[in-house]
Design a protein around this motif. Structure first.
Motif, mmCIF file in Angstrom:
data_model
loop_
_atom_site.group_PDB
_atom_site.id
_atom_site.type_symbol
_atom_site.label_atom_id
_atom_site.label_comp_id
_atom_site.label_asym_id
_atom_site.label_seq_id
_atom_site.Cartn_x
_atom_site.Cartn_y
_atom_site.Cartn_z
ATOM 1 N N GLN A 156 7.704 -11.520 -18.462
ATOM 2 C CA GLN A 156 6.861 -11.388 -17.290
ATOM 3 C C GLN A 156 6.680 -9.893 -17.069
ATOM 4 O OE1 GLN A 156 8.409 -13.898 -14.171
ATOM 5 N NE2 GLN A 156 7.292 -12.765 -12.614
ATOM 6 N N VAL A 157 5.525 -9.500 -16.557
ATOM 7 C CA VAL A 157 5.335 -8.078 -16.245
ATOM 8 C C VAL A 157 5.042 -7.948 -14.762
ATOM 9 C CG1 VAL A 157 2.890 -8.164 -16.885
ATOM 10 C CG2 VAL A 157 4.057 -5.953 -16.748
ATOM 11 N N GLU A 158 5.602 -6.924 -14.169
ATOM 12 C CA GLU A 158 5.386 -6.712 -12.750
ATOM 13 C C GLU A 158 4.886 -5.290 -12.539
ATOM 14 O OE1 GLU A 158 8.353 -8.576 -9.992
ATOM 15 O OE2 GLU A 158 8.434 -6.523 -9.235
ATOM 16 N N ILE A 159 3.793 -5.163 -11.820
ATOM 17 C CA ILE A 159 3.290 -3.841 -11.452
ATOM 18 C C ILE A 159 4.027 -3.419 -10.186
ATOM 19 C CG2 ILE A 159 1.266 -2.556 -10.686
ATOM 20 C CD1 ILE A 159 -0.441 -4.461 -12.376
ATOM 21 N N PRO A 160 4.716 -2.286 -10.217
ATOM 22 C CA PRO A 160 5.444 -1.866 -9.015
ATOM 23 C C PRO A 160 4.474 -1.738 -7.849
ATOM 24 C CG PRO A 160 5.731 -0.268 -10.809
ATOM 25 C CD PRO A 160 4.777 -1.292 -11.292
ATOM 26 N N ALA A 161 4.811 -2.280 -6.707
ATOM 27 C CA ALA A 161 3.868 -2.276 -5.579
ATOM 28 C C ALA A 161 4.621 -2.213 -4.261
ATOM 29 C CB ALA A 161 2.988 -3.519 -5.626
ATOM 30 N N ASN A 162 3.841 -1.992 -3.226
ATOM 31 C CA ASN A 162 4.343 -1.954 -1.858
ATOM 32 C C ASN A 162 4.936 -3.313 -1.492
ATOM 33 O OD1 ASN A 162 4.665 -1.753 0.886
ATOM 34 N ND2 ASN A 162 2.509 -1.298 1.343
ATOM 35 N N PRO A 163 6.227 -3.405 -1.200
ATOM 36 C CA PRO A 163 6.811 -4.716 -0.895
ATOM 37 C C PRO A 163 6.144 -5.373 0.309
ATOM 38 C CG PRO A 163 8.475 -2.946 -0.759
ATOM 39 C CD PRO A 163 7.192 -2.306 -1.172
ATOM 40 N N GLU A 164 5.548 -4.590 1.191
ATOM 41 C CA GLU A 164 4.913 -5.174 2.375
ATOM 42 C C GLU A 164 3.500 -5.692 2.099
ATOM 43 O OE1 GLU A 164 5.244 -2.201 5.415
ATOM 44 O OE2 GLU A 164 7.397 -2.082 5.011
ATOM 45 N N TYR A 165 2.917 -5.280 1.003
ATOM 46 C CA TYR A 165 1.595 -5.804 0.619
ATOM 47 C C TYR A 165 1.409 -5.527 -0.863
ATOM 48 C CZ TYR A 165 -3.406 -6.709 0.524
ATOM 49 O OH TYR A 165 -4.642 -7.208 0.214
ATOM 50 N N SER A 166 1.806 -6.488 -1.645
ATOM 51 C CA SER A 166 1.889 -6.250 -3.087
ATOM 52 C C SER A 166 0.731 -6.897 -3.844
ATOM 53 C CB SER A 166 3.210 -6.791 -3.612
ATOM 54 O OG SER A 166 3.287 -8.179 -3.382
ATOM 55 N N SER A 167 -0.255 -7.417 -3.110
ATOM 56 C CA SER A 167 -1.291 -8.228 -3.747
ATOM 57 C C SER A 167 -2.451 -7.382 -4.271
ATOM 58 C CB SER A 167 -1.791 -9.253 -2.735
ATOM 59 O OG SER A 167 -2.925 -9.903 -3.216
ATOM 60 N N LEU A 168 -2.328 -6.912 -5.493
ATOM 61 C CA LEU A 168 -3.429 -6.190 -6.124
ATOM 62 C C LEU A 168 -4.576 -7.156 -6.393
ATOM 63 C CD1 LEU A 168 -0.954 -4.276 -6.953
ATOM 64 C CD2 LEU A 168 -2.430 -3.607 -8.861
ATOM 65 N N ASN A 169 -5.792 -6.662 -6.231
ATOM 66 C CA ASN A 169 -6.947 -7.410 -6.699
ATOM 67 C C ASN A 169 -6.788 -7.667 -8.197
ATOM 68 O OD1 ASN A 169 -9.658 -6.622 -8.297
ATOM 69 N ND2 ASN A 169 -10.147 -8.001 -6.625
ATOM 70 N N LEU A 170 -7.313 -8.833 -8.650
ATOM 71 C CA LEU A 170 -7.143 -9.230 -10.054
ATOM 72 C C LEU A 170 -7.622 -8.145 -11.018
ATOM 73 C CD1 LEU A 170 -6.552 -11.321 -12.257
ATOM 74 C CD2 LEU A 170 -8.748 -12.402 -11.743
ATOM 75 N N ALA A 171 -8.828 -7.626 -10.787
ATOM 76 C CA ALA A 171 -9.368 -6.615 -11.704
ATOM 77 C C ALA A 171 -8.588 -5.307 -11.610
ATOM 78 C CB ALA A 171 -10.848 -6.365 -11.390
ATOM 79 N N ALA A 172 -8.045 -5.024 -10.418
ATOM 80 C CA ALA A 172 -7.237 -3.814 -10.259
ATOM 81 C C ALA A 172 -5.956 -3.929 -11.084
ATOM 82 C CB ALA A 172 -6.909 -3.596 -8.786
ATOM 83 N N ALA A 173 -5.376 -5.118 -11.100
ATOM 84 C CA ALA A 173 -4.165 -5.333 -11.899
ATOM 85 C C ALA A 173 -4.480 -5.191 -13.390
ATOM 86 C CB ALA A 173 -3.580 -6.713 -11.604
ATOM 87 N N VAL A 174 -5.614 -5.748 -13.810
ATOM 88 C CA VAL A 174 -6.015 -5.616 -15.217
ATOM 89 C C VAL A 174 -6.274 -4.141 -15.546
ATOM 90 C CG1 VAL A 174 -7.823 -6.182 -16.891
ATOM 91 C CG2 VAL A 174 -6.938 -7.961 -15.360
ATOM 92 N N GLN A 175 -6.886 -3.426 -14.592
ATOM 93 C CA GLN A 175 -7.158 -2.006 -14.820
ATOM 94 C C GLN A 175 -5.858 -1.236 -15.046
ATOM 95 O OE1 GLN A 175 -10.584 -0.264 -14.414
ATOM 96 N NE2 GLN A 175 -9.279 0.845 -15.851
ATOM 97 N N VAL A 176 -4.873 -1.474 -14.200
ATOM 98 C CA VAL A 176 -3.597 -0.762 -14.341
ATOM 99 C C VAL A 176 -2.951 -1.093 -15.689
ATOM 100 C CG1 VAL A 176 -1.222 -0.647 -13.472
ATOM 101 C CG2 VAL A 176 -3.135 -0.506 -11.873
ATOM 102 N N MET A 177 -2.945 -2.369 -16.051
ATOM 103 C CA MET A 177 -2.286 -2.739 -17.313
ATOM 104 C C MET A 177 -3.034 -2.163 -18.523
ATOM 105 S SD MET A 177 0.541 -4.135 -16.698
ATOM 106 C CE MET A 177 0.833 -4.196 -18.461
ATOM 107 N N CYS A 178 -4.360 -2.233 -18.500
ATOM 108 C CA CYS A 178 -5.129 -1.701 -19.640
ATOM 109 C C CYS A 178 -4.982 -0.183 -19.712
ATOM 110 C CB CYS A 178 -6.597 -2.100 -19.529
ATOM 111 S SG CYS A 178 -6.876 -3.859 -19.847
ATOM 112 N N TYR A 179 -4.932 0.458 -18.548
ATOM 113 C CA TYR A 179 -4.692 1.901 -18.518
ATOM 114 C C TYR A 179 -3.337 2.225 -19.130
ATOM 115 C CZ TYR A 179 -2.722 6.108 -16.411
ATOM 116 O OH TYR A 179 -2.073 7.288 -16.218
ATOM 117 N N GLU A 180 -2.304 1.486 -18.728
ATOM 118 C CA GLU A 180 -0.975 1.755 -19.269
ATOM 119 C C GLU A 180 -0.953 1.537 -20.790
ATOM 120 O OE1 GLU A 180 1.739 3.096 -18.579
ATOM 121 O OE2 GLU A 180 2.183 3.012 -16.460
#
Lengths: 242, 242
Positions: free
Chosen positions: B132-156
């Protein structure tokens, strides 16, 4: 975290992007949004795309020119993918994030500035930036959506921040305790015995097979609970043979 | 670069997100998009948000179930922010990207899987993931938009790729080919059947035990030779019972 780091959007065109920027910021723990002469703001498209980050839009600072958005800042970094005649000092996204993480403890205010969707930052705007930051991208299509670029930068800043914390106190995570070497040895002896009993291992090839199984289970770093399951399976096989 | 790495979206709801995912992928040099039962696709909102990445939408593979999207893959990583009862091996975004960059040279196909916007990946879908992969995020609001999550992973992944180029000449080790998802599924079915036959599994607790065993064996990244040994053991147990 990073309460003195602001995101500045210069002349953003699409209100949906402003909302998506707010969401991207909040997911990474940022809250200071500055908007320089936004085309449409406030706007329902912004609110919709912000999802649960509408508070960031409500508290956004709207100004009519660029300088007031950055004049109290000691570090200003401009995001731009366009090549410039006069080459600025360009940092990678990661290096820029590390610089911000390092300096946010000592500098009162830091701005990360993003240009307009169509044209990016003008040379006039870039002149006020200490550094330029570039997100590495496909040279054949390098145009990240505005909110996507903000997401990447805020993500990098969060990781840089977490890394700086980790260096301060690197406590281990809470997990099931790992199986010890002794546990593993009992398990391998038990496994070998059962594999002989059921006729899977014959003396000639058993060494190599056991080595491969050791390799497999060593690699997976068993915890004690998993070890208990595996030992339980072996015991059940023994009993079912009687 | 990374032509054998695919992005898999499971049951995406909003066509705009699919388009934004295509754009995020293309800016980082990725092109293989798999859609599992998208709610609305093709759709003008997807095309609009894709901007100059409409070619990725045109060439997307649409399937009606999850398994066909990953069955030829030797490494499957699922993105999920939800905490799980049975802890999967969770990699950070950066570690997952480095793993993919390292393995993409030797593994035929790799899948990075994203769940539905509302619910993420189900436990059933996660069961098929090696990690499983987890993008580190704000524990109080960790819900990245789907495309934003894909952007971060593809960037990495792009950064990991660029870093690996810098370290090249340290060629990858020679290895046995990895077991595919299909191989693993046959193995788990066989394992579950044998554990029932010998009386180790009883219906009430079997789900959790099988999940833990899956987690253990997924994590260890079996190669084909190891898979053959394990299947051989299971067959011998079956025969020794007769």
């Amino acid at each position: 975290m990073f309460t003195n780091v602001r995101i500045v959007l210069v002349h953003p065109t699409h209100p949906g992007n402003i909302g998506a920027v707010a969401r991207a910021m909040k997911t990474m723990g940022f809250s200071q949004l500055f908007l320089v002469k936004p085309k449409l703001f406030p706007n329902p498209h912004a609110t919709e795309r912000a999802a649960h980050a509408a508070d960031i839009l409500l508290n956004a600072t709207v100004v009519s020119e660029f300088l007031p958005a950055i004049q109290d800042c000691g570090l200003v970094i401009g995001a731009s993918a366009r090549a410039r005649d006069v080459p600025w000092t360009v940092l990678s996204a990661r290096d820029a994030a590390q610089k911000i993480a390092q300096e946010s403890a000592v500098i009162p205010n830091i701005a990360l500035v993003f240009g307009n969707e169509q044209n990016g930052l003008s040379n006039e705007e870039l002149r006020h930036c200490h550094f330029q930051v570039e997100i590495p991208a496909n040279p054949e299509y390098s145009s990240l959506n505005l909110a996507a670029a903000v997401q990447v930068m805020c993500y990098e800043m969060r990781v840089a921040y977490l890394n700086s914390l980790a260096h301060e106190n690197s406590g281990p995570e809470k997990k099931h305790p790992p199986a010890t070497t002794a546990d593993l040895e009992y398990f391998y002896q038990h496994l070998e015995k059962v594999l002989f009993d059921i006729g899977f291992l014959k003396s000639t090839r058993s060494n190599k097979i056991m080595q491969r199984l050791r390799c497999l289970f060593n690699r997976t770093r068993l915890d004690r609970r998993e070890m208990k399951i595996l030992r339980g399976i072996l015991t059940t096989i023994e009993e079912s043979k009687v």
